[in-house]
Structures are given as C-alpha cells and as structure tokens.
Design an enzyme around this catalytic site. Structure first.
Site, PDB file in Angstrom:
ATOM      1  N   GLY A 168       0.848  -1.264   0.140  1.00 26.57           N
ATOM      2  CA  GLY A 168       0.072   0.087   0.075  1.00 26.57           C
ATOM      3  C   GLY A 168       0.909   1.265  -0.001  1.00 26.57           C
ATOM      4  N   CYS A 173       5.799  -5.784   1.369  1.00 23.50           N
ATOM      5  CA  CYS A 173       5.963  -4.395   1.576  1.00 23.50           C
ATOM      6  C   CYS A 173       5.314  -3.583   2.817  1.00 23.50           C
ATOM      7  CB  CYS A 173       5.720  -3.574   0.163  1.00 23.50           C
ATOM      8  SG  CYS A 173       6.682  -2.055   0.030  1.00 23.50           S
ATOM      9  N   TYR A 174       4.396  -2.897   2.544  1.00 25.27           N
ATOM     10  CA  TYR A 174       3.476  -2.272   3.773  1.00 25.27           C
ATOM     11  C   TYR A 174       2.957  -3.126   4.731  1.00 25.27           C
ATOM     12  CZ  TYR A 174       0.110   0.571   6.147  1.00 25.27           C
ATOM     13  OH  TYR A 174      -0.684   1.370   6.801  1.00 25.27           O
ATOM     14  N   HIS A 231       8.028  -6.520  -4.063  1.00 31.99           N
ATOM     15  CA  HIS A 231       6.723  -7.304  -4.755  1.00 31.99           C
ATOM     16  C   HIS A 231       6.688  -8.442  -5.688  1.00 31.99           C
ATOM     17  CE1 HIS A 231       4.304  -3.756  -3.398  1.00 31.99           C
ATOM     18  NE2 HIS A 231       5.489  -2.902  -3.545  1.00 31.99           N
ATOM     19  N   GLU A 275       4.437 -10.076  -6.760  1.00 30.51           N
ATOM     20  CA  GLU A 275       3.510 -10.436  -7.767  1.00 30.51           C
ATOM     21  C   GLU A 275       3.690  -9.619  -9.049  1.00 30.51           C
ATOM     22  OE1 GLU A 275       3.548  -8.395  -5.040  1.00 30.51           O
ATOM     23  OE2 GLU A 275       2.256  -6.233  -5.347  1.00 30.51           O
ATOM     24  N   ASP A 335     -17.993  -9.489 -20.959  1.00 29.72           N
ATOM     25  CA  ASP A 335     -18.688  -9.732 -19.739  1.00 29.72           C
ATOM     26  C   ASP A 335     -20.066 -10.275 -19.807  1.00 29.72           C
ATOM     27  OD1 ASP A 335     -16.125  -8.892 -18.777  1.00 29.72           O
ATOM     28  OD2 ASP A 335     -16.826  -7.111 -17.979  1.00 29.72           O
ATOM     29  N   LYS A 363     -11.118 -10.612 -15.225  1.00 31.65           N
ATOM     30  CA  LYS A 363     -11.397 -10.575 -16.768  1.00 31.65           C
ATOM     31  C   LYS A 363     -10.570 -11.944 -17.419  1.00 31.65           C
ATOM     32  CE  LYS A 363     -13.028  -7.704 -19.832  1.00 31.65           C
ATOM     33  NZ  LYS A 363     -14.382  -6.878 -19.685  1.00 31.65           N
TER      34      LYS A 363
END
Ligand code: XMP
Length: 509
Positions: A51, A78-79, A164, A166, A221, A365
């Site tokens: 964050g 991280c945060y 990170h 990710e 969608d 998605k």
C-alpha cells in the site's frame, strides 16, 4: 482459500490474480476486517498487501493484530511486512534512500519461501524498511542498500517481503508465491471447468423454473455471463440488446449473428438509436451525456421487459455481467480516483423489482476469457478491445449528432481494419478514433475547405489504469491516414495521440 487483505492501491488485485493463476482461490478483504470475521471464512493463508502509506504515519490503514495470532501462515508484502514488524514489536523506519525499481537480492538462511532461489532480481518500491526484527524472526534476504529485505519466522509461519513478488519485474515472484501456497497447504481447486459446473448448479438452484432477463451490451462480460446462463437454462433466458445508435460500424449485425450462431432462443434487438440521439441533442458535458445514456437505457429496457412479460409471462430475475473488480469497492485506489469518470454501464432498473443474478461476480477478466473459451466462444470476440458503455458519445467531443456518428464510424472502422490487417490489433490494448468539435482549414481543388479533425488513439496497457501510446510504425500511420482522407471526405486532418495515462486518460471524455 487465501485471504488477501487490502491496504490500498491496486496491488491486492494483482496478488489475488497471481494466486488464482496457480489454481488456488484468493479473495480480497478490506483492511478493517476483524480476526474473528476472517476466521469464519476459513482461509488457509493470509497475504497482507502492499500500500502507498507509511506505517509510522497517522491515519494510515491498520490491521486487527489478532490476525497474527490465528496460527494461519501470513505473508506480508512491503507495507504488509512493515505492519507485521511493527505489530510484533520490531521497528520500521526510513531507509537510506528511496529504493524504487529493479534490484538484486541475496538469499540467506533457510526460509522455505525462497526454496530453490539464491540471487534474484526483484522489484522494490518503498521508503520505509524494517530496522529491527521482531522476536523469533530472521533475515532471509538483503540487497546492497537494504539489510532486511525479507524476514521469516518458521515458528510463527510468518513471512515478510520488502519487494513485490506479484509484479512482472520480479521474475521468480511466481515461485515465491508458489512456495507460500505450499506452506499454507492450500487446496488447488480454482479450476475453470469445475468452477463452470458449480456456477451452473447455483444458477439452476436459484432460478428454478422462473424466467430471467439480461441486457447484453456486446461486451465480453455480458456475453460470457449470458452464455453460461443459456448453457444451463436455455429456454428461460431472455436477452435484450439495445442499439443505442452509439455503436461502432455494423456492431448490431455482428452481435445479432454471434448470438444466433450460439443458438440463443430468445434474443431480442431493440433499435432505440433515434431515442438516444434525440435525448443527447444539445448536450456537450461528458458526465451529462453518460447520465442521459444511463437513464435512457433503463427506460428502453423497462419498456421491452414489460412487452416480453406480456407475451411470455412473469420474469423474476435480472442477469448481469458484473465481474470481481467491479464489486470490490474497497480495492479502489481512492474515492477521489474513482470519481474521475462515472462509468454508466448497465445498471439495475430499480423499479423493476427483479432478483439479481451475477454469475461472473467472483472472476477476473482473464478468468472470464478462459470461461468463454471453454464455452467455445470465438477467441476473436473474447479478445476484442474494451469499448465504453456510452460508446461513441464519449468519442464525439462536445455535442453528438447523427452526422458525426456516421463519420466517426467510418474512420474507426478503417483504423481498426488496418490494425488487424497489419497484425497490430492484438498487440494493442485499445484503439479508436475521436472527432473534434471544431473544423480545420484545408485545400480541395483550388479552394479553401473546412473539414473535421479526428484523432487516432492506440494504447498499450495491462488493466486500463495506466497506459502508454502504441508506437505504430510511420508507414502504417501514413496508410491509415491516406485511407481515411480518401474514403471519408468530411475529414480533413488526422492527429495521432501520443499522451500517456496519467496524466491523460485513455478516452478523451
Ligand atoms: P479512461 O478514459 O478512464 O478509460 O482512462 C479506462 C478504460 O475505461 C473505459 N471507459 C469506460 N467504460 N463506461 C465504460 O464502460 C465509461 O463511461 C467509460 N469511460 C472510459 C475506457 O474505454 C478504457 O478502457
């Protein structure tokens, strides 16, 4: 299931997606969730997301520290790592310098999170670092400038990463997350074919013998959601496609034939183009346009639904193509950011008193595209560029008119056709044309002429949140430009947009 607790920004969605890619369910929770509530959803592991805030500042997102006593493995990123350190009596302070971007870590100790890793490239974005480790923790990696770049406690099954895992720029991030999932003994049951079966079961149970109506927009969608419902209860589903007159060239025909080929029994097109264009007359403000389009849509949809009820009997359900990020409000970067543009898509007509069904409400998605592929929907459709709900109305700067709509349709169609022909369409996240409200001077024959100005926009992006302009080769731009100037005589000037988002946005309005 892995619970991803959100401490701001878009990090949490990316973490959840990366976990799901490994076949494990990941769900996002707000940082205000209590330990007791979290426990009730039986997470096999907890990830505390990154964050933008500093744990030492006031009024920053905090967590219920009892979550650290649940005896469930915890990974703080991280945060999130700094929250663990601060929460367990370590200390967090400012680093020597702001570390941003790529760096190399040296792995030490025997942290199972780094199993099989030694010297690795990682992506850092921080100012604060852990200065003193909490009790029972050891350092598991360092960089030249950051001593405690990650930490772990085998006793507590807790892990902290300053970087990170990710993001794309941490190449072994996938391996680190995989190791964490192994530590959690997380069940690998997030697989599309079995998920489709369970959604179908739910649809059947909820709808029973009742009828369901869906407003389909021609977007991925709503198509995938309607295809899933159709596969389950084909005779009970009524799909309505409203031509609002703000669509691209041949769109209505294209969507109609797509639904026909898929064997939809009750598919209805309502041609309301005139009603929409009339309602937009004299309106230049983009937000006002969006509101008018939203309201007109509801009005037209309600009218059609009433007619269908007259003919086929009571309709009790409304299907919608809502997807996971739409509904995780807490994951929005900030209330302010989300107010930049109000996205008026298909909203629930309130007066209709219908029960809502959202078969895709738990999916991202990329997962929806996978569901679509396994339902045998054409790849070409599933990977179409995004198209905004208010359509060409937000690509006609200023007042919308039938003339500008028709010019823009032609220009857009030439642009997209050339991108496809030259293998640029799939390399681009979104491409379209925009028409200006003023004209520019030119020469035609021996005379001055005043014609429309159009801008072409093509961007590369991952999620639409940030974007860079696509480097279309000069020769291709030239070809597109001369085709437009030759084939659309009302246009006299063509601009190519080279602005990035931020500070620009993708659309012009
Ligand atoms: P911006 O222009 O905000 O666009 O950078 C980000 C993405 O959102 C789409 N967009 C919309 N989609 N209704 C929609 O359904 C809208 O009002 C709207 N405005 C922007 C845009 O096309 C891009 O993909």
């Amino acid at each position: 299931m892995i619970a991803v607790i959100n401490f701001g920004g878009q990090y949490c969605h990316l973490i959840a997606r990366k976990i799901r890619e490994q076949g494990v369910k990941a769900e996002i929770f707000p940082h205000t969730i209590s330990a007791s509530k979290l426990k009730k959803s039986f997470p096999e592991g907890v990830v505390l997301s990154g964050g933008p805030a500093s744990v030492n500042a006031e009024n920053t997102p905090k967590m219920d520290l009892k979550i650290l006593d649940l005896e469930i493995p915890v990974l703080g990123i991280c945060y999130g790592m700094q929250l663990i350190a601060q929460g367990l009596n370590g200390t967090v302070g400012k680093g020597k310098s702001k570390e941003y971007g790529k760096n190399i870590i040296s792995v030490k100790g025997n942290d199972p999170l780094f199993k099989g890793l030694k010297k690795e490239q990682v992506w850092l974005s921080h100012f604060d670092t852990v200065k003193k480790l909490p009790k029972d923790f050891s350092v598991s990696s360092s960089t030249k400038t950051c001593k405690i770049c990650s930490m772990y406690s085998l006793k507590k099954k807790m892990f902290g990463l300053q970087f990170h895992p990710e993001v794309h720029h941490t190449p072994k991030g996938k391996k680190i997350l995989e190791n964490f999932l192994k530590i959690c003994k997380a069940k690998k049951n997030w697989k599309i074919p079995s998920l489709i079966k369970s959604i179908q079961k739910q649809i059947k149970q909820t709808i029973g013998k009742e009828k369901i109506i869906m407003g389909v927009s021609g977007g991925v969608d709503s198509l995938v959601a309607s295809a899933l419902i159709h596969k389950t209860i084909p005779n009970q589903l009524f799909c309505v496609f409203i031509n609002n007159g703000l669509m691209r060239k041949n769109e209505t025909k294209y969507i109609q034939s797509l639904y026909k080929k898929m064997g939809f029994k009750h598919f209805f097109v309502v041609d309301a183009a005139e009603e929409f264009v009339f309602a937009l007359e004299g309106v230049s403000d983009p937000e006002e346009k969006r509101k008018i389009i939203g309201h007109t849509f509801i009005h037209v949809f309600e009218e059609k639904a009433a007619k269908l009820e007259e003919k086929f009997g009571k309709i009790s359900f409304l299907g919608q193509g809502t997807i996971y990020p739409d509904r995780i409000e807490s994951a929005e970067p900030s209330a302010e950011a989300s107010k930049i543009k109000s996205h008026h898509n298909l909203t629930l007509p309130e007066q209709m008193n219908l029960n809502l069904i959202e078969p895709l409400r738990d999916f991202y998605k990329d997962e929806i595209r996978k569901i679509g592929l396994s339902l045998k929907i054409k790849k070409e459709f599933l990977f179409r560029h995004p198209f905004p709900g208010p359509g060409l109305a937000v690509r006609i700067l200023g007042e919308v008119s039938a003339e500008k709509l028709s010019i823009l349709r032609e220009v857009d169609s030439i642009f997209i056709e050339e991108l496809k022909k030259n293998k640029f369409y799939d390399k681009t996240w979104q491409a379209f044309a925009v028409i200006f409200p003023v004209k520019a001077v030119g020469v035609k024959g021996d005379e001055r002429s005043y014609s429309f100005i159009v801008a072409l926009r093509a961007v590369n992006s991952v999620d639409g949140m940030t974007a860079d302009w696509t480097r279309i080769p000069e020769l291709l731009l030239e070809k597109i430009s001369s085709r437009i100037l030759n084939e659309v005589p009302e246009v006299g000037r063509i601009l190519y947009d080279i602005s990035q988002k931020p500070p620009a946005t993708i659309e012009f309005e």
